[in-house]
Design an enzyme around this catalytic site. Structure first.
Site, PDB file in Angstrom:
ATOM      1  N   ASP A  86       0.838  -1.194   0.000  1.00  0.00           N
ATOM      2  CA  ASP A  86       0.000   0.000   0.000  1.00  0.00           C
ATOM      3  C   ASP A  86       0.875   1.248   0.000  1.00  0.00           C
ATOM      4  OD1 ASP A  86       0.660  -0.850   2.709  1.00  0.00           O
ATOM      5  OD2 ASP A  86      -0.526   0.859   3.385  1.00  0.00           O
ATOM      6  N   GLU A 149       0.019  -0.766   5.798  1.00  0.00           N
ATOM      7  CA  GLU A 149       1.050  -0.162   6.639  1.00  0.00           C
ATOM      8  C   GLU A 149       0.841   1.332   6.831  1.00  0.00           C
ATOM      9  OE1 GLU A 149       4.981   1.613   7.737  1.00  0.00           O
ATOM     10  OE2 GLU A 149       3.697   2.033   6.014  1.00  0.00           O
TER      11      GLU A 149
END
Length: 461
Positions: A86, A149
């Site tokens: 991500d 994250e």
């Protein structure tokens, strides 16, 4: 250093570049959950693409319920590599399309090239070389591709609950030579009701910043009822940083757009905060809503353009990890509430509850919430893991820098016996969370070479 393995990694250079460029083309920013994708369509696509790539390279690879991708080679005692697919939103100020994966001038451009798609795919290709070189390992290398994250770590919570924890781990999501300490990280939401009643200027729209862990690159406000004197005051406003002001007037409304530059939330002094500037401007206007006025005045007084929390009374440092930093990440007027989210990185030996107590005192009368708190990380520089990383780094690069502490937060906090190992080399410019994020192809290849030797060291130990 094993020269033959090193040559095998170097031979994979073109494949590595193509794979990273291809990965960057997927906009994997957290979004509304979809079937099989708890963090949205783009993140799901990125995870599926990466698992397919690993399978195509001959690995055992699987998608664990849309939360993580797991790639294994070998069995037994396990060395983990944790990273993420991500990315933060692109923000403003790009010279190239942020999800182009453009390759030019010896660099790959795009969101995620440094943080963290590039380094994790470099680790994958390092493992590909090791797989060809070590045919029957008695230990296991496991790559763990997280997907959340940047905005919550739910992927790692899932992993820790459902999957095997490696015996030791690294994450290529920070700096070389090796990170032995990470500051504590905590977000505070500070808010006040907004009614827009009373005589004076009405704030109809106020929106600034992309994420708490990014310096706000833009801020927008729409005001109604701006008299001539106030308009002149707005026109004459000069921010105390290098942000730029643009005004648009139509009928009885004035739109204010402030443009700054983003940076990682752990280094707010590297950016130009649009939030600091918009608060500075609005707090001095004759606003009709006393709650908004008082809140903006408090933000200006207690945070303003500061990076270290001096006016909040929380500034300080320790000898192990350095100074506390503060980033005003987002400011939103929504559903009758004006909310500021600040991101604080505090030294290893500080106490979060005392920091919160001080913030509550500074913003007495306003609501203060704590969320996304990660406690500090400390691994002894004399530990087996730190020494192994440091030795491998020296063998490949010829440099022997001391282990360091950082303000960033990595997946090394998610599992025991883990440290951040790369992927930014000393002296290089950090582009994570900034416009024009890009990575040198030679640097990315060097990351892959270092990780290949690290894997070999573990498998042969």
């Amino acid at each position: 250093m094993d020269r033959k393995l090193d040559e095998m990694v170097i031979a994979l250079k073109d494949e590595l570049v193509s794979a990273v460029s291809d990965s960057v083309r997927v906009k994997s920013v957290q979004d509304t959950p979809v079937d099989g994708g708890p963090f949205g369509k783009g993140v799901k696509e990125s995870l599926e693409k990466t698992v397919k790539l690993a399978k195509d390279l001959g690995f055992e690879a699987r998608n664990a319920d849309g939360y993580v991708g797991i790639v294994d080679y070998g069995s037994g005692e396990t060395f983990g590599v944790l990273g993420h697919l991500d990315v933060v939103p692109e923000g403003e100020g790009w010279e190239v399309p942020p999800y182009s994966g453009l390759v030019k001038d010896g660099e790959i451009w795009g969101r995620g090239t440094q943080d963290d798609k590039g380094p994790m795919i470099a680790a994958l290709y390092a493992l590909k070389a090791v797989k060809e070189y070590v045919k029957k390992p008695s230990k296991r290398i496991r790559l763990i591709f997280g997907t959340n994250e940047e905005s919550g770590w739910e992927c790692m919570k899932y992993y820790v609950k459902h999957e095997e924890i490696p015996d030791m781990s690294v994450t290529p999501d920070a700096d070389f030579p090796v990170i032995f300490a990470e500051k504590g990280i905590v977000n505070y939401g500070i808010s006040a009701p907004a009614h827009n009643g009373g005589e004076g200027i009405s704030v109809e729209v106020l929106s600034a910043g992309e994420a708490p862990n990014m310096v706000a690159s833009s801020a927008r406000a729409v005001l109604r009822g701006v008299d001539a004197e106030s308009y002149e005051k707005i026109e004459a406003f000069s921010p105390k940083n290098d942000t730029k002001l643009k005004l648009t007037r139509s009928e009885d409304k004035v739109e204010i757009l402030i443009t700054g530059s983003s940076a990682h939330g752990s280094t707010p002094y590297k950016g130009q905060s649009a939030i600091a500037a918009i608060v500075d401007l609005l707090a001095d206007l004759r606003l009709g809503d006393s709650e908004i006025k008082n809140f903006l005045t408090a933000i200006k007084s207690k945070i303003g353009y500061e990076f270290y929390g001096e006016s909040l009374g929380i500034s300080g440092k320790d000898s192990m990890s350095g100074e506390l930093t503060l980033n005003a990440g987002t400011l939103r007027l929504q559903a009758g509430v004006l909310k500021l989210v600040i991101n604080i990185r505090y030294p290893v030996f500080f106490n979060e509850s005392m920091i919160r107590s001080q913030i509550e005192e500074a913003f007495k009368g306003f609501r203060v919430e704590t969320f996304h708190h990660q406690k500090p990380l400390y691994i002894s520089p004399d530990s087996e893991l730190v020494k192994m990383c440091r030795e491998v780094y020296k063998e490949v690069t010829g440099h022997d820098e001391e282990p360091i502490a950082i303000g960033g937060g990595t997946y090394a906090r998610a599992v025991p016996n883990a440290v951040a190992f790369g992927a930014l080399f000393p002296g290089n410019v950090e582009m994570a969370h900034q416009p024009n994020e890009r990575v040198s192809i030679e640097d990315l290849l060097l990351v892959s070479r270092i990780y290949a030797q690290l894997f070999l060291r573990f498998l042969q130990s």
